[in-house]
Design a protein around this motif. Structure first.
Motif, short mmCIF file in Angstrom:
data_model
loop_
_atom_site.label_atom_id
_atom_site.label_comp_id
_atom_site.label_asym_id
_atom_site.label_seq_id
_atom_site.Cartn_x
_atom_site.Cartn_y
_atom_site.Cartn_z
N ALA A 227 -5.99 6.69 5.48
CA ALA A 227 -6.01 6.44 6.92
C ALA A 227 -4.99 5.36 7.28
CB ALA A 227 -7.41 6.02 7.36
N ALA A 228 -4.90 4.29 6.49
CA ALA A 228 -3.95 3.22 6.74
C ALA A 228 -2.51 3.70 6.63
CB ALA A 228 -4.20 2.06 5.78
N LEU A 229 -2.30 4.72 5.80
CA LEU A 229 -0.96 5.28 5.63
C LEU A 229 -0.65 6.35 6.68
CD1 LEU A 229 -0.89 5.58 1.73
CD2 LEU A 229 0.45 3.99 3.14
N GLY A 230 -1.66 6.73 7.50
CA GLY A 230 -1.44 7.68 8.58
C GLY A 230 -1.75 9.13 8.25
N TYR A 231 -2.50 9.38 7.17
CA TYR A 231 -2.79 10.76 6.76
C TYR A 231 -4.23 11.19 7.04
CZ TYR A 231 1.56 10.09 4.17
OH TYR A 231 2.86 9.83 3.83
N PHE A 232 -5.14 10.27 7.25
CA PHE A 232 -6.56 10.62 7.43
C PHE A 232 -6.99 10.18 8.83
CE2 PHE A 232 -11.19 9.99 6.79
CZ PHE A 232 -11.51 11.18 6.16
N ASN B 255 8.50 10.14 -15.52
CA ASN B 255 9.35 10.21 -14.32
C ASN B 255 8.60 10.54 -13.04
OD1 ASN B 255 12.04 9.59 -13.69
ND2 ASN B 255 12.50 11.74 -13.28
N VAL B 256 7.27 10.37 -13.03
CA VAL B 256 6.47 10.57 -11.83
C VAL B 256 5.79 9.24 -11.50
CG1 VAL B 256 4.58 11.83 -10.75
CG2 VAL B 256 6.08 12.99 -12.40
N PRO B 257 5.93 8.75 -10.24
CA PRO B 257 5.36 7.43 -9.91
C PRO B 257 3.84 7.40 -9.97
CG PRO B 257 7.01 8.13 -8.29
CD PRO B 257 6.70 9.33 -9.13
N VAL B 258 3.33 6.21 -10.25
CA VAL B 258 1.93 5.87 -10.11
C VAL B 258 1.84 4.96 -8.90
CG1 VAL B 258 -0.04 4.66 -11.11
CG2 VAL B 258 1.41 6.13 -12.56
N PHE B 259 0.97 5.29 -7.92
CA PHE B 259 0.97 4.65 -6.62
C PHE B 259 -0.16 3.64 -6.46
CE2 PHE B 259 2.98 8.78 -6.21
CZ PHE B 259 4.15 8.48 -5.53
N LEU B 260 0.11 2.62 -5.62
CA LEU B 260 -0.87 1.58 -5.34
C LEU B 260 -1.67 1.92 -4.08
CD1 LEU B 260 -2.03 -1.31 -5.80
CD2 LEU B 260 -0.23 -2.13 -4.25
N PHE B 261 -3.01 2.00 -4.23
CA PHE B 261 -3.92 2.13 -3.10
C PHE B 261 -4.82 0.89 -3.09
CE2 PHE B 261 -4.14 6.89 -1.79
CZ PHE B 261 -2.75 6.96 -1.80
N LEU C 56 0.83 -1.20 0.00
CA LEU C 56 0.00 0.00 0.00
C LEU C 56 0.87 1.26 0.00
CD1 LEU C 56 -2.78 1.40 0.37
CD2 LEU C 56 -2.42 1.18 2.85
N GLY C 57 0.59 2.15 -0.97
CA GLY C 57 1.32 3.41 -1.07
C GLY C 57 2.62 3.31 -1.85
N GLY C 58 2.99 2.11 -2.29
CA GLY C 58 4.23 1.94 -3.05
C GLY C 58 4.06 2.34 -4.50
N GLY C 59 5.19 2.64 -5.16
CA GLY C 59 5.16 3.00 -6.58
C GLY C 59 5.12 1.77 -7.47
N LEU C 60 4.18 1.75 -8.42
CA LEU C 60 4.04 0.64 -9.34
C LEU C 60 4.97 0.78 -10.55
CD1 LEU C 60 0.14 0.43 -9.29
CD2 LEU C 60 1.70 -1.32 -8.41
N PHE C 61 5.01 1.96 -11.11
CA PHE C 61 5.85 2.30 -12.28
C PHE C 61 5.80 3.81 -12.40
CE2 PHE C 61 1.67 0.61 -13.53
CZ PHE C 61 1.05 1.76 -13.98
N SER C 62 6.54 4.35 -13.32
CA SER C 62 6.59 5.81 -13.48
C SER C 62 6.20 6.20 -14.90
CB SER C 62 7.99 6.35 -13.18
OG SER C 62 8.32 6.14 -11.81
N ILE C 63 5.42 7.29 -15.00
CA ILE C 63 5.05 7.91 -16.28
C ILE C 63 5.65 9.31 -16.28
CG2 ILE C 63 3.17 8.58 -17.80
CD1 ILE C 63 3.27 5.59 -17.29
N GLU D 204 -1.10 16.28 2.65
CA GLU D 204 -0.02 15.73 3.49
C GLU D 204 0.69 14.59 2.76
OE1 GLU D 204 -0.81 14.74 7.55
OE2 GLU D 204 -2.38 16.27 7.74
N TRP D 205 -0.09 13.75 2.12
CA TRP D 205 0.50 12.63 1.35
C TRP D 205 1.36 13.16 0.20
CZ3 TRP D 205 -1.15 11.23 -3.77
CH2 TRP D 205 -0.54 10.07 -4.27
N GLN D 206 0.86 14.17 -0.52
CA GLN D 206 1.63 14.74 -1.64
C GLN D 206 2.94 15.35 -1.16
OE1 GLN D 206 -1.49 17.31 -3.14
NE2 GLN D 206 -1.89 15.94 -4.90
#
Length: 383
Positions: free
Chosen positions: A162-167, A128-134, A119-126, A185-187
């Protein structure tokens, strides 16, 4: 007559020949031939007698002198005898899926196959900016921003934040100030522009953590809406198999099975799901109807490092609890209708005892009969 004969042999001339003309030299030759024939006949008789004596001697060897083959034995055991039917299957990972991004651009990085992404990890980049897994079951289909309509996708977003600690609030389906603040906060933590909105494609929803199974495109390939970039699976191993239509009664959710793994190892599992009858095409284009089943392993680590492998699955069918069993090789055919086992007595001798057979399964056979008891030893002829 004898006097005349003797006189004839006595009348010899000077050369030693009889005066009557009898050739006396032929007589000793005839005697020699008779003697030789007699010797030869005696020799033949002697050889024949010797051969006969040898045969008789070999045939008269005492029975106790013959070597006896050792007898292998097995114990009569009381147990539950379980019959099973075997089907072929495949060991793999659950949750096979294809993930891409709705963001147009160029693929600038991809993970290595086998990589696990949480959760919250980068899957790949487009670009040069990551696309994240939720986490979530509903796929991303719109941007997240102030003024958007309520929906389960909003609740999924808040649950992941919330699971990542932001909500800090209770996740719901409404996008409000608390949602926007958590996004900012996440950004900030991800070095992204703090807009409080998430454009479509910047995050991807999946039911849980994923494992990268295969790359669909290479770095440098174009990305766009609907274009998969990686193939993923879940982290848990499972087994899939097809049951014959005639064996569909074996496919019951919750039933225990045994999975035979490569290398001779085995693992236990449980039938997790049973599909509907499905028509498949076999060899030669012949179509058959099968019942797809999915099996989860009791020990997720049982498959070891195997990524994918062909396995066989034993589905229990008939069961006989608390019965006497012996190896199948101990069973003897007494006649056309009767079976028996050779039971070892206390003095070391054996006794052939008739038995009634029951279930045959796994190289064992159920037996019963007068005098047959658990713990007795029975002879199992060596192959």
């Amino acid at each position: 007559m004898r006097a005349d004969t003797d006189s004839t042999f006595d009348e010899l001339d000077g050369s030693g020949s009889a005066s009557s003309g009898w050739d006396e030299s032929a007589r000793p030759k005839r005697r020699g031939r008779i003697v030789l024939l007699a010797i030869a006949a005696a020799a033949v008789v002697a050889v024949a007698c010797t051969a006969t004596a040898i045969v008789v001697q070999a045939g008269e060897r005492p029975e106790t002198d013959k070597p006896k083959a050792p007898k292998e034995t097995a114990e009569i055991i009381r147990q539950t005898l379980q019959e099973s039917k075997t089907a072929q299957g495949t060991l793999g990972y659950d949750g096979a899926n294809e993930l891409g991004s709705g963001i147009p651009g160029t693929v600038t990085s991809v993970p290595a196959p086998g990589t696990q992404i949480g959760l919250g990890g980068g899957l790949f980049s487009i670009d040069n900016v990551p696309v994240f897994l939720f986490h979530g079951a509903v796929p991303v289909w719109r941007s997240f921003e102030t003024g958007m309509s309520d929906g389960p996708d909003v609740q999924q977003l808040e649950q992941s934040l919330a699971a990542l600690g932001y909500f800090d609030e209770t996740p719901d389906q409404e996008f409000d100030w608390d949602t926007k603040d958590a996004i900012m906060e996440w950004q900030d933590d991800k070095d992204l522009e703090e807009t409080g909105t998430i454009p479509m494609g910047r995050i991807v929803f999946a039911p849980g953590d994923v494992r990268v199974g295969e790359l669909v495109v290479k770095v440098g390939s174009p990305a766009g809406p609907g274009a998969p970039i990686i193939k993923t699976t879940g982290l848990n191993k499972l087994v899939t198999a097809d049951l014959k239509l005639a064996d569909q009664a074996l496919g019951v959710v919750g039933n225990a099975v045994t999975v035979r793994l490569p290398g001779g190892e085995s693992a236990t599992g449980v039938i997790a799901s049973v599909g509907v009858p499905t028509e498949t095409e076999g060899e030669g284009g012949k179509k058959t109807v099968v019942i797809p089943v999915t099996i989860t392993l009791d020990d997720p680590a049982a498959g070891g490092s195997l990524q994918e492998a062909a396995v066989s699955i034993d589905f229990p069918s008939e069961s006989r609890p608390d019965v006497l069993t012996v190896p199948l090789g101990a069973l003897l055919a007494v006649d056309g209708d009767t079976f028996g086992v050779e039971v070892v007595q206390s003095d070391g001798t054996t006794k052939l005892m008739p038995v009634t057979t029951g279930l045959f399964a796994g190289g064992l056979v159920e037996i019963s009969g007068d005098g047959i008891e658990a713990g007795q030893k029975v002879v199992v002829p060596a192959l």
